[in-house]
Design an enzyme around this catalytic site. Sequence first.
Site, PDB file in Angstrom:
ATOM      1  N   CYS A   1       0.777  -1.229   0.003  1.00 44.02           N
ATOM      2  CA  CYS A   1      -0.071  -0.042   0.037  1.00 44.02           C
ATOM      3  C   CYS A   1       0.819   1.238   0.060  1.00 44.02           C
ATOM      4  O   CYS A   1       0.636   2.284  -0.589  1.00 44.02           O
ATOM      5  CB  CYS A   1      -1.026   0.061   0.994  1.00 44.02           C
ATOM      6  SG  CYS A   1      -0.399   0.182   2.787  1.00 44.02           S
TER       7      CYS A   1
ATOM      8  N   GLU B   1       4.773   1.112   0.832  1.00 43.50           N
ATOM      9  CA  GLU B   1       6.212   0.957   1.224  1.00 43.50           C
ATOM     10  C   GLU B   1       7.332   1.273   0.211  1.00 43.50           C
ATOM     11  O   GLU B   1       7.168   0.816  -0.994  1.00 43.50           O
ATOM     12  CB  GLU B   1       6.342  -0.630   1.573  1.00 43.50           C
ATOM     13  CG  GLU B   1       5.586  -0.994   2.626  1.00 43.50           C
ATOM     14  CD  GLU B   1       4.234  -1.448   2.646  1.00 43.50           C
ATOM     15  OE1 GLU B   1       3.414  -0.719   1.677  1.00 43.50           O
ATOM     16  OE2 GLU B   1       3.607  -2.345   3.466  1.00 43.50           O
TER      17      GLU B   1
END
Lengths: 321, 903
Positions: free
Chosen positions: B508, B510
């Site tokens: 999501c 990183e």
Amino acid sequence: MTGSPKNNSHDTEPMGVIFDIQGYSVHDGPGCRTVVFLSGCPLRCLWCANPEGLALNPKLLFLQTQCRHDCRRCADACHHNAVAFTREGHPQFDRSRCDRCAAFECVAACFNGALRIAGKTILLPDLMKILNRDRNFWGEKGGVTFGGGEPLFQKDFVLAALKQCRDAYIHTALETSAHVEGGVFQEALRWTDWLFIDLKQMDEEAHRRATGIGNVLILRNLASIASLGWPGRAIVRIPIVPEFNDSSENIRKSAEFLHSVGLHEVQLLPFHRLGSSKYRQLGMAFDLDELKPPSDESMRVIAEIFISKGFSCYIDHEAPF
Amino acid sequence: MGKKLSQVLEESGIPLNFQAGGTASGEVANREITREPGERAKKLRDLYFQTLSSATNEFPYWYTRKYRELDNEVPVVRRALALKTAFSHLTPVIYPGELLVMGKASYYRGSFPMPWLSEGYYMAREDELYQAALARGSASADEVSKFGAGGGNVTRDFGKVISIAGKFGMRREEVPAMLKVAREWVNKSVDDLGHKYEQMVPGYDIKEAIMRSVVCMFDSGYTLPQGREVINYYYPLQYGFDGLMAIAREKKADVAGKPGGDGMTGMNRLYNYEAVIHVLEGIQAWILNYAKEARRLESIEENPQQKREYGEIVECLDWIAHHQPRTFREALQLSWIIHIAVLNEDAISGLSPGRLGQVLSPWFEQDIESGGITEREVIELLECMRVKFTCIDCFASMGVVGGVLSGNTFNNLSIGGLTPDGKPACNRLETLILEASISCMTTQPTLTVLYDDKLPEDFLLKAIECVKTGTGYPAFVNNRVAVEFLMNHYRPEGMTLDEARSFAIGGCLETSPCSWMPLTLNGKKSMIPGGSGQPTSVGVHFISLPKILELTLFDGMDHRTGIRVFPAHEKKLDTFEELFNQVKAYFAKSVEVLSLTNNIQHDIWRKNNMAVFNSVLKPDCLEKGHLINELGYRYNATHNVEICAAINLVNSLAALKKIVYEDKIHSLDEMREAIRANFGFKNASEVGSFSLADQEKHDKDDRFDRIHHLCLTAPKYGNDDPYVDSILREWENWFCTMCYDFESLNARKYYSCQISVSTHAPMGAATLASPDGRLSGTTFADGSMSAYPGTDRKGPYALFTSATCWDHSKSQNSQMNFKVHPTAVRGVAGSRKLLELTRAYLRNGGFHIQYNVVDSRVLKDAQARPDQYRDLLVRVAGFTQYWVEIGKPIQDEVIARTEYERV
């Protein structure tokens, strides 16, 4: 008419009274803006959506739903003996006494957040500090908008603020009823980049009935803009209030007048009732609680009248800025 | 009946559904941008809406069968042959109208368990294996997690379908087979074996207590061992499978019998190359099985257009099973196959396509120039791709898939960014990706703009237009901040500025290290970006900071479960400093035991369950002959420490500092009493809502009114208030640095990761009331930089100022979720202003911002009438999900988020 409140003797910085500051405001001028809501207004428009900003002094808001009704801590804290209770135990505030209060001990005493204050003093440097923070987020076109209330009700403070903004390269917008002495209006304009100026009703008597004052000063100020050679952009805002100013005759007259004074950009704001809960909180009556907002269709018809006469006319938030 | 807090607060000075900038308009406002996909994608998407998450057994059956046969084979070869057997036995199913074909399993939304990782969690609750998982804490998160009951989730048995792991349906007659295969792995899975060895860590009892009290959300090594990373499509796209196998064979001959100066792992290179060849053969066979199926369908199809399309599929698959793709369509199809092959190799969420538009651009440009394809056709293919990605399911435990991921699989596609020489990297294909994402709104792939001031205005405004659909994508992340983080963190592994610019978002949110690789297509060379690092959110998963504070206040005891989590600190906590230091001490203890135990779990994973296919895709495994388990990847410093609800911690610390230590209005004991009594309120689960606004008080209990009032009105993060922001800054500076004190199994330093995903709901559910006034069981603040709902009362600029009070490049990420009312962004002017807002936050040092453009009243209606809102999408925390597939605690939180709008 009054100016800004007196400064403390040890402090020479201009001081104003505001009831809100809002960042990322996207409907009050070009770009993303910060709106400063100044307390105090000479008008008493029946449809006013910010009744907490009418008076200059801080106003006590009472939130009935929040009140626990049985603790009586507000009454215990009050030094003005302003709180009485109904038979059911609901507190009632003697507003004339509250208006004389400065400390509002009742607010701090309430654990349930049922009491709060609208309106607080702010020193100009503190306001500038906020604006200088916010300007990092506005983007290229943004700036500050002074609204209210009637910002020029506190003319000394607002003029000083406008000047400081100019010095600081901050774009300024002013939302005014234009019910202000001509010299003040023109002085304010000098330091203003963008103007929202209200036109409510062409008929003086009708104007007086719905706002408490006549429209002579307003029309005069509107008429003066073109002659000043002012380089800014003026948008005339017309609140569309059914039965008050939405007749085709008034709209036609308004258009003719604006044309004659060289103002050709109009924003129509449909009447709404979103402020009605605030009237209750202030212990005031909202006379238009039953009045229905104008239909989309009737708004379009009114806009069409302006457009057909060569105006740029926007309904509500459809404005292209 | 007791009053509802929202009722009470509705008109109050502390409204929970507060709208900065004024009240919303009276009418419910719909989203401005709504468009429909093309006919083909629409049919395929409708099919998705009508299908359910379905689990199969083919893959685990064949894998297990082969694995058992190969007792005592070299582990990597044993694994590879098991994978090969499984891949080549998957039943090929092609759905009418598909242009892109192949899926994880035979069902439209198919997936399967991997018992070699973990087998207990998907047993029936009564089963001893499940109970064993519960006892050791690895299923505790399942107990506090919730799936949305709508959409494609199978949360209950029906007809001949059994609900497995809270989400997946399996045919009743297949369940015995599933159980039989699962039992084969008892005491052999990564979960079981890891558990055996992790118990040898001193302080293991603390780890177990941490899991059971939900201080930490889930283990790392056996749940989703890979993912939150950027895939690399380069090698098959450059060489084709035949070419790759040829290289592997040559390399094999080169290294056979040679340690190459490395006496520990040098000899392994031979087996590794052998394993790579096996797996590539398996994937090739899998593709060719689909080609065969397409040929069969072609032979029996009577509709001439469909017959022709089957023929095209045959031609495409036959070619790309062996060679470098020739066309855009072939390149896209091959990329998709690579993607799901990696997802079938291991349990993965957050496998991001990365900068796919830049990867595929050479084929796109070539085909457009030659007239081989039109932009209309490209959009159609991209729409089909969106449906395919949305069909991906990840089979893992309820605590992980529901509690952490909300069923989302986080296939994040990045657009924009810079080229190696610092020019804007966005291209025409990326604009079409945006177009297809606007017309075909689905959860996957979600999009992220790698924002740089150099990116052209038209591209950015197209991205904003996409935001206005209300899908929540794209998110915007700060290119500069990411590059600074990468340069700092990966410098010891040789990161350069050019290379840092190739990064993309994995999972999501990183920040993931990537590399530029030289692609040759018909003699034309281009540099394409792709992942070159290990999974980036593995290690220590989601430590609940408010829970750490709670345990600090109660001397290490968890009063919800009655478990002692930490040894008593026996401090009086007489000063704020002492309190804060003890919070840090318990937190550090948690990181210590969790990093040690998770290192063991990951080590067990890599010994027998190493990625073979995913490894060979990433630089420099093919060159070095080492896979992920022998640090063949270019970047290996990718283990992190994740935290949840920093804002609730910071607000709570501020409240304690003010009420207890400075103003001395209440003692710490009084605070403890109030917390245990939940400030006189009922528990959230009793009330049936997890939003603070809906909580109900016990009648006639006013003992804690005063202290609760003080807690609620204490300084809160998000208002540009130095009192609380300074606590946040101190926390961030300490936390981002302390991670470096811990060593991952790769002998690299841990780093900090600050995203909540969905953990703020289950972790909130397991936490008592907190000194910030939050009530027991209610959901925490989302993300890491979002304010707690309703507490940011000075508008977005004050919030942004608070959020940027620390250096975001010290952390892998930070997260700002922002709900905007549709009327605030209406029209062209509204688009520009939203872009200005985005720019403003990022230019001031924010790392990430994303928007939910939605009227809360729509969401409330959707909660009441879910059947009317099957296709409503919302942004949660780094991902977009169908409203009906989200659990209620998160729904409540999304509704409660402050909505910014000015009328």
